[in-house]
Design a protein around this motif. Structure first.
Motif, PDB file in Angstrom:
ATOM      1  N   LEU A 125     -21.296 -18.126  -6.947  1.00 21.34           N
ATOM      2  CA  LEU A 125     -20.913 -16.675  -7.014  1.00 21.34           C
ATOM      3  C   LEU A 125     -19.850 -16.454  -7.813  1.00 21.34           C
ATOM      4  O   LEU A 125     -19.660 -15.468  -8.587  1.00 21.34           O
ATOM      5  N   ALA A 126     -18.950 -17.998  -8.289  1.00 20.41           N
ATOM      6  CA  ALA A 126     -18.040 -17.783  -9.304  1.00 20.41           C
ATOM      7  C   ALA A 126     -18.400 -17.451 -10.674  1.00 20.41           C
ATOM      8  O   ALA A 126     -17.820 -16.821 -11.570  1.00 20.41           O
ATOM      9  N   ALA A 127     -19.824 -17.749 -10.798  1.00 22.01           N
ATOM     10  CA  ALA A 127     -20.599 -17.580 -12.260  1.00 22.01           C
ATOM     11  C   ALA A 127     -20.858 -16.156 -12.340  1.00 22.01           C
ATOM     12  O   ALA A 127     -21.429 -15.553 -13.470  1.00 22.01           O
ATOM     13  N   THR A 128     -20.803 -15.307 -11.423  1.00 26.66           N
ATOM     14  CA  THR A 128     -21.480 -13.996 -11.569  1.00 26.66           C
ATOM     15  C   THR A 128     -20.485 -12.838 -12.065  1.00 26.66           C
ATOM     16  O   THR A 128     -19.219 -13.130 -11.911  1.00 26.66           O
ATOM     17  N   GLU A 129     -20.828 -12.197 -12.779  1.00 24.09           N
ATOM     18  CA  GLU A 129     -19.786 -11.348 -13.599  1.00 24.09           C
ATOM     19  C   GLU A 129     -19.474  -9.948 -12.712  1.00 24.09           C
ATOM     20  O   GLU A 129     -20.537  -9.306 -12.224  1.00 24.09           O
ATOM     21  N   ALA A 130     -18.548  -9.428 -12.836  1.00 24.93           N
ATOM     22  CA  ALA A 130     -18.018  -8.350 -12.132  1.00 24.93           C
ATOM     23  C   ALA A 130     -18.288  -7.019 -12.954  1.00 24.93           C
ATOM     24  O   ALA A 130     -18.029  -6.991 -14.145  1.00 24.93           O
ATOM     25  N   SER A 131     -18.832  -5.938 -12.184  1.00 25.77           N
ATOM     26  CA  SER A 131     -18.665  -4.810 -13.055  1.00 25.77           C
ATOM     27  C   SER A 131     -17.475  -4.157 -13.263  1.00 25.77           C
ATOM     28  O   SER A 131     -16.430  -4.396 -12.481  1.00 25.77           O
ATOM     29  N   GLU A 132     -17.061  -3.229 -14.040  1.00 28.16           N
ATOM     30  CA  GLU A 132     -15.885  -2.660 -14.433  1.00 28.16           C
ATOM     31  C   GLU A 132     -15.612  -1.655 -13.247  1.00 28.16           C
ATOM     32  O   GLU A 132     -16.177  -0.938 -12.496  1.00 28.16           O
ATOM     33  N   ALA A 133     -14.220  -2.084 -12.749  1.00 28.06           N
ATOM     34  CA  ALA A 133     -13.571  -1.302 -11.576  1.00 28.06           C
ATOM     35  C   ALA A 133     -13.224   0.094 -11.737  1.00 28.06           C
ATOM     36  O   ALA A 133     -13.226   0.483 -13.051  1.00 28.06           O
ATOM     37  N   PRO A 134     -13.649   0.923 -10.977  1.00 34.48           N
ATOM     38  CA  PRO A 134     -13.147   2.473 -11.289  1.00 34.48           C
ATOM     39  C   PRO A 134     -11.724   2.717 -11.430  1.00 34.48           C
ATOM     40  O   PRO A 134     -11.051   1.853 -11.221  1.00 34.48           O
ATOM     41  N   GLU A 135     -11.345   3.824 -11.932  1.00 34.55           N
ATOM     42  CA  GLU A 135      -9.845   4.369 -12.143  1.00 34.55           C
ATOM     43  C   GLU A 135      -9.696   4.607 -10.701  1.00 34.55           C
ATOM     44  O   GLU A 135     -10.175   5.088 -10.124  1.00 34.55           O
ATOM     45  N   LEU A 136      -8.078   4.513 -10.658  1.00 35.28           N
ATOM     46  CA  LEU A 136      -7.521   5.230  -9.435  1.00 35.28           C
ATOM     47  C   LEU A 136      -7.760   6.836  -9.423  1.00 35.28           C
ATOM     48  O   LEU A 136      -7.383   7.359 -10.655  1.00 35.28           O
ATOM     49  N   PRO A 137      -8.245   7.184  -8.261  1.00 34.51           N
ATOM     50  CA  PRO A 137      -8.306   8.877  -8.454  1.00 34.51           C
ATOM     51  C   PRO A 137      -6.869   9.511  -8.799  1.00 34.51           C
ATOM     52  O   PRO A 137      -5.820   8.836  -8.425  1.00 34.51           O
ATOM     53  N   ARG A 138      -6.871  10.484  -9.318  1.00 35.65           N
ATOM     54  CA  ARG A 138      -5.881  11.314  -9.875  1.00 35.65           C
ATOM     55  C   ARG A 138      -4.957  11.674  -8.737  1.00 35.65           C
ATOM     56  O   ARG A 138      -3.529  11.863  -8.959  1.00 35.65           O
ATOM     57  N   TRP A 139      -5.376  11.992  -7.560  1.00 32.17           N
ATOM     58  CA  TRP A 139      -4.759  12.222  -6.326  1.00 32.17           C
ATOM     59  C   TRP A 139      -3.794  11.083  -5.525  1.00 32.17           C
ATOM     60  O   TRP A 139      -3.061  11.311  -4.774  1.00 32.17           O
ATOM     61  N   VAL A 140      -4.136  10.179  -6.035  1.00 35.68           N
ATOM     62  CA  VAL A 140      -3.571   8.888  -5.359  1.00 35.68           C
ATOM     63  C   VAL A 140      -2.742   8.268  -6.203  1.00 35.68           C
ATOM     64  O   VAL A 140      -2.812   7.610  -7.418  1.00 35.68           O
ATOM     65  N   SER A 141      -1.442   8.291  -5.798  1.00 34.19           N
ATOM     66  CA  SER A 141      -0.494   7.330  -6.771  1.00 34.19           C
ATOM     67  C   SER A 141      -0.379   5.951  -6.538  1.00 34.19           C
ATOM     68  O   SER A 141      -0.668   5.636  -5.292  1.00 34.19           O
ATOM     69  N   ARG A 327     -16.767   2.546  -2.520  1.00 34.92           N
ATOM     70  CA  ARG A 327     -16.466   4.006  -2.789  1.00 34.92           C
ATOM     71  C   ARG A 327     -16.026   4.944  -1.787  1.00 34.92           C
ATOM     72  O   ARG A 327     -15.190   5.823  -1.687  1.00 34.92           O
ATOM     73  N   GLU A 328     -16.464   4.602  -0.387  1.00 40.97           N
ATOM     74  CA  GLU A 328     -16.019   5.352   0.770  1.00 40.97           C
ATOM     75  C   GLU A 328     -14.777   5.286   1.071  1.00 40.97           C
ATOM     76  O   GLU A 328     -14.151   6.150   1.576  1.00 40.97           O
ATOM     77  N   LEU A 329     -14.258   3.914   0.769  1.00 40.71           N
ATOM     78  CA  LEU A 329     -12.923   3.616   1.213  1.00 40.71           C
ATOM     79  C   LEU A 329     -11.807   4.417  -0.032  1.00 40.71           C
ATOM     80  O   LEU A 329     -10.816   5.114   0.816  1.00 40.71           O
ATOM     81  N   VAL A 330     -12.328   4.473  -1.060  1.00 37.81           N
ATOM     82  CA  VAL A 330     -11.417   5.328  -2.212  1.00 37.81           C
ATOM     83  C   VAL A 330     -11.496   6.815  -1.624  1.00 37.81           C
ATOM     84  O   VAL A 330     -10.526   7.185  -1.813  1.00 37.81           O
ATOM     85  N   LYS A 331     -12.590   7.294  -1.220  1.00 34.34           N
ATOM     86  CA  LYS A 331     -12.884   8.459  -0.758  1.00 34.34           C
ATOM     87  C   LYS A 331     -11.884   8.809   0.225  1.00 34.34           C
ATOM     88  O   LYS A 331     -11.024   9.845   0.262  1.00 34.34           O
ATOM     89  N   THR A 332     -11.910   8.057   1.215  1.00 32.88           N
ATOM     90  CA  THR A 332     -11.149   8.230   2.352  1.00 32.88           C
ATOM     91  C   THR A 332      -9.709   8.359   2.140  1.00 32.88           C
ATOM     92  O   THR A 332      -8.868   9.175   2.680  1.00 32.88           O
ATOM     93  N   ILE A 333      -9.087   7.317   1.189  1.00 30.09           N
ATOM     94  CA  ILE A 333      -7.728   7.423   0.769  1.00 30.09           C
ATOM     95  C   ILE A 333      -7.417   8.438   0.292  1.00 30.09           C
ATOM     96  O   ILE A 333      -6.597   9.371   0.317  1.00 30.09           O
ATOM     97  N   GLU A 334      -8.242   8.993  -0.866  1.00 32.30           N
ATOM     98  CA  GLU A 334      -7.939  10.161  -1.508  1.00 32.30           C
ATOM     99  C   GLU A 334      -7.724  11.517  -0.796  1.00 32.30           C
ATOM    100  O   GLU A 334      -6.749  12.034  -0.764  1.00 32.30           O
ATOM    101  N   GLU A 335      -8.725  11.423   0.358  1.00 34.35           N
ATOM    102  CA  GLU A 335      -8.662  12.591   1.285  1.00 34.35           C
ATOM    103  C   GLU A 335      -7.328  12.563   2.000  1.00 34.35           C
ATOM    104  O   GLU A 335      -6.613  13.856   2.510  1.00 34.35           O
ATOM    105  N   SER A 336      -6.973  11.607   2.442  1.00 32.88           N
ATOM    106  CA  SER A 336      -5.652  11.158   3.221  1.00 32.88           C
ATOM    107  C   SER A 336      -4.443  11.733   2.164  1.00 32.88           C
ATOM    108  O   SER A 336      -3.671  12.167   2.786  1.00 32.88           O
ATOM    109  N   CYS A 337      -4.534  11.307   0.962  1.00 30.51           N
ATOM    110  CA  CYS A 337      -3.336  11.562   0.059  1.00 30.51           C
ATOM    111  C   CYS A 337      -3.459  13.407  -0.264  1.00 30.51           C
ATOM    112  O   CYS A 337      -2.348  13.936  -0.216  1.00 30.51           O
ATOM    113  N   LEU A 338      -4.545  13.789  -0.382  1.00 26.12           N
ATOM    114  CA  LEU A 338      -4.446  15.357  -0.302  1.00 26.12           C
ATOM    115  C   LEU A 338      -4.036  15.945   0.803  1.00 26.12           C
ATOM    116  O   LEU A 338      -3.406  16.980   0.721  1.00 26.12           O
TER     117      LEU A 338
END
Length: 348
Positions: A125-141, A327-338
């Motif tokens: 598992l250590a040898a697997t490459e990670a995909s590029e992580a997304p940016e923090l949504p604009r509404w989440v400080s 993605r669902e976690l990021v969406k949930t946090i963004e909705e909470s911040c909004l």
């Protein structure tokens, strides 16, 4: 005789079709195969008793089959468990308690059943490459990393869990206002390897639990397998001198209860790949107090018994791949911040 991949085979005898079906489903969740599943008359009609390393027998009325006991003792030298309690309705708390008792009886005779990730699989598992992580949504400080997290997500997993949790963490943007507590069934000798592997690419790197620390924003705190841990009244991690209850540590059920007792509805959980049904008893209790309970979908699991068992309770509100869960976690946090911004604006 062994089942697939060298796993022990189980013989099942019952005069009730439904009980045979439920026993067969239960042993399959333990990674075992049924070499025979039928009623007493069918078994006694065999010219040679099917090979099995243990027999499970449950009868509506043992008086209806007076010769079965002697028949099995005469034709096999393996353990025979007579009087196995009937299985309750699947998906209920009583069912999962029955399943745990059955697993305990099987392990007393067959040894450890739950398969865990090996050191080799972790190194791969250590040898697997990670995909590029997304940016923090604009509404989440961006959250301050040195501040205690207000919201905690428990990540519970067993076989196949490290790969799933790594994929989940790799798809989270840095700076989310959340902390994680990670309960992974694993050989205690491999925790250092797990910490190194999961911290190689992710913004959210594992740290070992230690007494007196708080779970801060961005933390992924790995709970040790040897002793039970909980959240003290001041919000700091504390250790008990007693081992985790149940068959495997950390007990995901107990983690859910211990963390939820302090954080209440601010404690949520995601249950990833794994054998057995750990978490299925406590997850509905958290759900009843307002917590979110999510699980990994069956198709993406190395073993889906654990998340499937929790989904069967009806307490889950989202099911997805590790990437979809992120993605669902990021969406949930963004909705909470909004929502908080709207409430602040309305009250101004």
């Amino acid at each position: 005789m062994a089942g697939s991949a060298g796993r022990p085979a189980v013989g099942i005898v019952s005069d009730d079709v439904l009980q045979r079906h439920r026993l067969q489903e239960a042993v399959s969740r333990f990674g075992l195969n049924a070499s025979f599943s039928g009623d007493p008359e069918r078994l006694e009609g065999y010219p040679q008793v099917p090979e099995a390393e243990i027999w499970l027998v449950t009868l509506e009325d043992e008086a209806d089959h007076p010769d079965l006991f002697e028949f099995l003792l005469e034709h096999t030298n393996v353990p025979v468990l007579f009087g196995v309690a009937p299985a309750p309705k699947p998906g209920t708390t009583d069912y999962f308690r029955w399943e745990r008792r059955l697993q305990d009886k099987l392990e007393q005779n067959l040894g450890t059943l739950e398969q865990l990730d090996s050191a080799d699989s972790l190194e791969q598992l250590a040898a697997t490459e990670a995909s590029e992580a997304p940016e923090l949504p604009r509404w989440v400080s961006p959250a301050a990393a040195d501040q205690p997290a207000q919201d905690i997500w428990i990540l519970g997993a067993s076989l196949g869990g490290p790969a799933a949790v790594k994929a989940f963490l790799d798809h989270l943007p840095a700076g989310l206002p959340v902390g994680f507590i990670y309960a992974q069934h694993i050989d205690g000798n491999f925790t250092d390897v797990l910490t190194r592997v999961l911290g190689r690419h992710a913004h959210y790197q594992l740290k070992h639990a230690s007494e007196g620390i708080t779970v801060n924003n961005g933390d992924v705190v790995l709970l040790p397998v040897e002793h039970e841990w909980y959240i003290a009244s001041d919000g700091r991690l504390a250790r008990k001198d007693t081992p985790w209850p149940g068959l495997y540590g950390p007990s995901i059920d107990q983690v859910l209860l211990n963390v939820g007792d302090h954080y209440g509805a601010r404690c949520n959980a995601i249950l990833f790949s794994g054998m057995g049904s750990d978490g299925a008893i406590a997850a509905p209790l958290l759900k009843a107090h307002g917590s979110r309970i999510w699980v990994q979908d069956s198709a993406s699991c190395a073993n889906s018994s654990m998340p499937d068992s929790i989904a069967a309770t009806g307490c889950t509100s989202f099911i997805g791949t590790p990437e979809q869960l992120a993605r669902e976690l990021v969406k949930t946090i963004e909705e909470s911040c909004l929502l908080k911004r709207k409430q602040q604006r309305d009250s101004a």
